[in-house]
Every structure is written in structure tokens, then in C-alpha cells.
Motif scaffolding. Structure first.
Motif, PDB file in Angstrom:
ATOM      1  N   UNK A  42       0.813  -1.214   0.000  1.00 56.22           N
ATOM      2  CA  UNK A  42       0.000   0.000   0.000  1.00 56.22           C
ATOM      3  C   UNK A  42       0.850   1.269   0.000  1.00 56.22           C
ATOM      4  N   UNK A  43       2.067   1.171   0.515  1.00 53.92           N
ATOM      5  CA  UNK A  43       2.970   2.325   0.541  1.00 53.92           C
ATOM      6  C   UNK A  43       3.768   2.461  -0.753  1.00 53.92           C
ATOM      7  N   UNK A  44       3.662   1.473  -1.620  1.00 50.51           N
ATOM      8  CA  UNK A  44       4.459   1.452  -2.848  1.00 50.51           C
ATOM      9  C   UNK A  44       3.733   2.150  -3.994  1.00 50.51           C
ATOM     10  N   UNK A  45       4.427   2.409  -5.086  1.00 50.68           N
ATOM     11  CA  UNK A  45       3.779   3.018  -6.258  1.00 50.68           C
ATOM     12  C   UNK A  45       2.669   2.150  -6.841  1.00 50.68           C
ATOM     13  N   UNK A  46       2.691   0.851  -6.548  1.00 49.88           N
ATOM     14  CA  UNK A  46       1.659  -0.038  -7.086  1.00 49.88           C
ATOM     15  C   UNK A  46       0.274   0.284  -6.531  1.00 49.88           C
ATOM     16  N   UNK A  47       0.220   0.979  -5.408  1.00 48.48           N
ATOM     17  CA  UNK A  47      -1.065   1.307  -4.778  1.00 48.48           C
ATOM     18  C   UNK A  47      -1.284   2.810  -4.735  1.00 48.48           C
ATOM     19  N   UNK A  48      -0.751   3.512  -5.700  1.00 50.09           N
ATOM     20  CA  UNK A  48      -0.706   4.977  -5.639  1.00 50.09           C
ATOM     21  C   UNK A  48      -2.068   5.640  -5.683  1.00 50.09           C
ATOM     22  N   UNK A  49      -3.102   4.919  -6.115  1.00 46.09           N
ATOM     23  CA  UNK A  49      -4.429   5.533  -6.161  1.00 46.09           C
ATOM     24  C   UNK A  49      -5.407   4.841  -5.211  1.00 46.09           C
ATOM     25  N   UNK A  50      -4.863   4.206  -4.187  1.00 44.38           N
ATOM     26  CA  UNK A  50      -5.699   3.601  -3.156  1.00 44.38           C
ATOM     27  C   UNK A  50      -5.568   4.416  -1.880  1.00 44.38           C
ATOM     28  N   UNK A  51      -6.694   4.766  -1.288  1.00 40.78           N
ATOM     29  CA  UNK A  51      -6.661   5.491  -0.021  1.00 40.78           C
ATOM     30  C   UNK A  51      -8.011   5.380   0.681  1.00 40.78           C
ATOM     31  N   UNK A  52      -7.995   5.608   1.971  1.00 44.81           N
ATOM     32  CA  UNK A  52      -9.214   5.697   2.761  1.00 44.81           C
ATOM     33  C   UNK A  52      -9.865   4.374   3.099  1.00 44.81           C
ATOM     34  N   UNK A  53      -9.186   3.273   2.845  1.00 45.35           N
ATOM     35  CA  UNK A  53      -9.803   1.966   3.039  1.00 45.35           C
ATOM     36  C   UNK A  53      -9.446   1.370   4.399  1.00 45.35           C
ATOM     37  N   UNK A  54     -10.283   0.429   4.840  1.00 43.62           N
ATOM     38  CA  UNK A  54      -9.920  -0.454   5.940  1.00 43.62           C
ATOM     39  C   UNK A  54      -9.564  -1.801   5.310  1.00 43.62           C
ATOM     40  N   UNK A  55      -8.316  -2.167   5.393  1.00 44.58           N
ATOM     41  CA  UNK A  55      -7.816  -3.362   4.714  1.00 44.58           C
ATOM     42  C   UNK A  55      -7.695  -4.499   5.719  1.00 44.58           C
ATOM     43  N   UNK A  56      -8.426  -5.569   5.472  1.00 45.65           N
ATOM     44  CA  UNK A  56      -8.381  -6.735   6.355  1.00 45.65           C
ATOM     45  C   UNK A  56      -7.240  -7.648   5.955  1.00 45.65           C
TER      46      UNK A  56
END
Length: 260
Positions: free
Chosen positions: A237-251
Motif C-alpha cells: 500500500x505504501x508502494x507506487x503499485x497502490x498509488x491511487x488507493x486510499x481511505x480503506x480499511x484493509x483486512x
């Protein structure tokens, strides 16, 4: 090794990990994976009693900074971020992995939770993340990622989780609102919800052993997750691969949260 093939997707990133107590803590799992993937690490320890347990971890991970931090003590949080600003001048990743409630309030039902205990739990476990985010944001001028550790008891009733359920629910809501406020600055915010893990903090919950065995029996994957599963998820999630992911609760729980 926590990852089978190491590719330095976090090379050049700088990560502050708050909440390392020992080699069994979720924060250690995150810090170790970040380091394996190329990030520079800063760690905090709660107090002088905790420092001997964190010192060898800081050495193992070649931590650039090891700083005292009790978020209930005025000025300590500000001192940590001042030190990061002086040493690095910037920050890319923040992990908040701390929680606290007085034992009597934690092990009693919510109806019996004292006002003081509720406020302490909310301050340390939730509002401290908001305070950290405010201090971290100016250091994330090129964007960054913030994480806070939650639990399924924030969304569903988990017997014996008691006061921490409402507190973690507030933490997850805070992550969503921070994601909204910080998004224009390129800062992404996630709540991470690991399945039951055998950590020192979790041992304070009543009948925690039963919770672990139930998780193994009911999770679709059929086994417990570990601290490095959490670290790997945060690294992605901290990598460029997740650059447009935010605000989620990830289980990160082997699918346990989907089971009624």
C-alpha cells in the motif's frame, strides 16, 4: 525471511514506525518488511523499561533514529517529528501501531467503562494518530502513506473486546476523514485490520486464546496470519503499485471478516 523474493520497491523511502515493543509486535513486522524492501527506518520506544527490548531491533534494522515516545506525555510527539525533520527533512511512511486502555476498563464490559478509562483509550489509541498525521503531513511534501492498526471489533461485536470496539471504530472513521483531507497533498491513509495475533497487547484481552482458536477454525484460509503478512500488506500500500488507493480499511485476516 518475510518475503520470498525481495525487490526494493521502497528504496529511498523513509518510514517512521511507532509501536515496536518486541519482535512479536505488529510494528516490528512492518518495520522489518519495510527495511527488507529498501526503506530507511525510524523507531520509537515507550519508556526506559521498554528500551532494552527495542534496542536490538533498532540495531537489526539499522534504524536511523530510535526515539522515546509516550503519546500521553506532553511534548514527546513533537520532539519525535522535530528529530525526523532535522535528520531526514522528509517522511514517506507513518505507521501508528499503539493502543491502550486501563486493564479494569478493558476487561470489564462497556457499560462499566469509566469516563477516565474511555478518554485514555480514545486519546492513546485514536486521537494520537490524528496528532501524528498533523505533524507528519508537512514532512510529506512529495506525498506519502499513513497507516493505523485497527481490528474487526471496530465493525462487528467481538466478545471481550469491550471499550476498544468503539475506540477502533473512531480510529477507522478518522482514517477516512484524514484520507479526504490529505488526499490533495498526495498523502494516502489506510486503516489496517489484522486478524487475531499473539502479541503482548492482545494478551490483555479476556479469553484471547479462545479468539485465536476460533479464528483458525473459521477463517477460509484456515490459519492465523502473522506480523509479516501485515508488513507485506502495508509495504504494498505504501508502494507506487497502490498509488491511487486510499481511505480503506484493509483486512489482513485470512478472510475471517467475511464469515458470519
Amino acid at each position: 525471511m518475510s518475503v520470498e523474493t525481495v525487490y526494493p520497491i521502497l528504496a529511498g523511502r523513509r518510514a517512521l514506525v511507532v509501536g515496536v515493543a518486541n519482535e512479536h509486535s505488529i510494528a516490528y513486522g512492518c518495520a522489518k518488511v519495510f527495511r527488507e524492501l529498501g526503506a530507511d527506518i525510524a523507531l520509537t520506544y515507550l519508556n526506559n523499561k521498554a528500551k532494552p527490548y527495542v534496542d536490538p531491533i533498532a540495531e537489526e534494522l539499522d534504524a536511523a533514529l530510535l526515539l522515546p515516545l509516550d503519546v500521553a506525555q506532553p511534548g514527546q510527539l513533537e520532539a519525535v517529528f522535530a528529530a525526523i525533520g532535522e535528520r531526514w527533512g522528509s517522511l514517506d511512511i507513518l505507521v501508528h501501531s499503539i493502543a491502550y486502555a486501563p486493564k479494569a476498563d478493558l476487561q470489564g464490559g462497556l457499560l462499566d467503562c469509566s469516563l477516565d478509562g474511555f478518554l485514555q483509550a480514545m486519546d492513546v489509541s485514536c486521537h494520537s494518530f490524528v496528532r501524528m498525521a498533523k505533524l507528519a503531513a508537512p514532512l510529506m511534501s512529495e506525498g506519502g502513506t499513513m497507516f493505523a492498526m485497527s481490528y474487526h471489533g471496530a465493525d462487528k461485536v467481538v466478545p471481550n473486546y469491550n471499550v476498544m470496539g468503539p475506540v477502533k471504530a473512531a480510529l477507522e472513521a478518522s482514517c477516512r476523514y484524514l484520507a479526504h483531507e490529505l488526499g490533495p497533498q498526495g498523502i494516502r491513509v489506510h486503516a489496517i485490520s489484522p486478524g487475531p495475533l499473539q502479541t503482548r497487547a492482545a494478551s490483555g484481552l479476556k479469553d484471547f486464546g479462545l479468539l485465536l482458536s476460533d479464528a483458525v477454525a473459521r477463517a477460509p484460509i484456515g490459519e492465523l496470519v502473522d506480523i509479516f503478512d501485515v508488513g507485506n500488506t502495508c509495504a504494498y500500500l505504501a508502494s507506487p503499485y497502490a498509488r491511487r488507493l486510499t481511505g480503506s480499511t484493509v483486512y489482513v485476516d485470512g478472510g475471517l471478516n467475511i464469515i458470519a
